[in-house]
Structures are given as structure tokens and as C-alpha cells.
Motif scaffolding. Sequence first.
Motif, PDB file in Angstrom:
ATOM      1  N   TRP A 141       0.831  -1.202   0.000  1.00 42.85           N
ATOM      2  CA  TRP A 141       0.000   0.000   0.000  1.00 42.85           C
ATOM      3  C   TRP A 141       0.867   1.254   0.000  1.00 42.85           C
ATOM      4  O   TRP A 141       0.680   2.163  -0.826  1.00 42.85           O
ATOM      5  CB  TRP A 141      -0.916  -0.049   1.219  1.00 42.85           C
ATOM      6  N   GLU A 176     -10.855   3.078   2.588  1.00 43.22           N
ATOM      7  CA  GLU A 176     -11.031   1.881   1.761  1.00 43.22           C
ATOM      8  C   GLU A 176     -11.328   2.200   0.296  1.00 43.22           C
ATOM      9  O   GLU A 176     -11.355   1.301  -0.538  1.00 43.22           O
ATOM     10  CB  GLU A 176     -12.142   1.002   2.343  1.00 43.22           C
ATOM     11  N   TYR A 222      -4.795   1.492  -1.691  1.00 38.66           N
ATOM     12  CA  TYR A 222      -5.272   0.512  -0.727  1.00 38.66           C
ATOM     13  C   TYR A 222      -5.936  -0.673  -1.432  1.00 38.66           C
ATOM     14  O   TYR A 222      -5.687  -1.833  -1.093  1.00 38.66           O
ATOM     15  CB  TYR A 222      -6.264   1.148   0.264  1.00 38.66           C
ATOM     16  N   LYS A 280      -4.864  -4.556  -1.195  1.00 42.59           N
ATOM     17  CA  LYS A 280      -5.825  -5.531  -0.692  1.00 42.59           C
ATOM     18  C   LYS A 280      -5.969  -6.713  -1.639  1.00 42.59           C
ATOM     19  O   LYS A 280      -6.210  -7.849  -1.211  1.00 42.59           O
ATOM     20  CB  LYS A 280      -7.178  -4.846  -0.482  1.00 42.59           C
TER      21      LYS A 280
END
Length: 202
Positions: free
Chosen positions: A17, A190, A195, A199
Motif C-alpha cells: 500500500w 477503503e 489501498y 488488498k
Amino acid sequence: MITVHHLNQSRSMRVIWLLEELGLDYEVVNHQRDPQTMLAPESLKQVHLLAKAPVVVDGNTTLCESGAVMEYLLDQAGDSKLRPAKGAANYYHYLEWLHFAEGSLSLPVISSLILGMEERTGDKPIDGYIVKELALDFAYIESRLAENAYFAGEEFTAADVMMTFLLLGAKARDMLTNYPHTLSYLKQIEQRKAYLLAKSYG
């Protein structure tokens, strides 16, 4: 080039990230946990004796520990909004939250996750300690996010990368239902492109 040794369901997601946020070149080597024990495979121990993630390798430098890795990557990027300049008004707030993640929040959150894997009556000293610490930490976090868009102030920084990993784990266990500012913050985080890419590594 920086190599990230990524272990699924681990803190190494933070590293990918941050690298994406910084726009640094990197490559990922994936390691998979044992599905029964959930321990790291032998392949990760060949990279670092602790066999824990994150681990980054850059030339002759091999580092583990999230905070140290974050600082190293920020140094490679040079000046960045993701780390306030020393002496800036928000610099020490940034440092506080960068270290709060693993220094204060990690123990009660991870302990709660681990103890939640077994049936418990909740009457042991460790249970009371975890409940107390979680309430204290989450209340402090909530008060910060009630007055600031991000942990270091009004700008997203690496402190947010450090904090979010544990907060998302807490959210998944419904620990944050009474903390609306924290939930609103996570909803915003999110949606960040970097990010979402991190993920996707699992």
C-alpha cells in the motif's frame, strides 16, 4: 528494485500500500500460510530468520518490522506528503500514531482475535485486560478522528497506513460499532486506489 516478501493475511499489505502511495518501483514475492496452522512457510524463513511479514529486500538491505520498513521506504522516496517534515506542526502527531499502531493497539486487537478462536467464559484476567485496553484505545482513536480527517491532521500520511490495518481487523470483528467517526474514516480510506491494489494481494 525493492522486493516485498508478502505473506497472505499479514501486515505486509501495508508495505505494498505504501509503495503504491509513494509511486516507487517494486516487485512482490508471494508466500502462503499453512492452511491448517496459519503459520508462515519455510520459504519466508529463508528470507528472514523470524519468518514474519513484512520483509523487504533492497540490494544488501533486508528489513522486517512494519515501522522500520515504513521509515525506510519513506527515506527512499525523499520528500513526501506521507511524512510531515520534522518541525512541522503535525510531525509529532504523525510519529505518535505511526508507533501507536504496534505499540498500543496491536496487543489488545491481536489478542482478541486469537482468543476469539476458542470458546471462553470471559472471566479470566486477560479477558478483562483486553476489554479495558480496547475501550481505552478505541475511545482515543475516535476522539482524534472526530476532530481530524486523518491521524496526523488534515493530510493522509504513512501513519494512516499503519493504523488502518489493525482497525480493519477490529471492524471485521464488529469491535467498532460504537465508534462512528472511526467507521466513517475507514470507509473513506477503503476507497483509496493504492489501498485497493494492496488488498488484492490477499
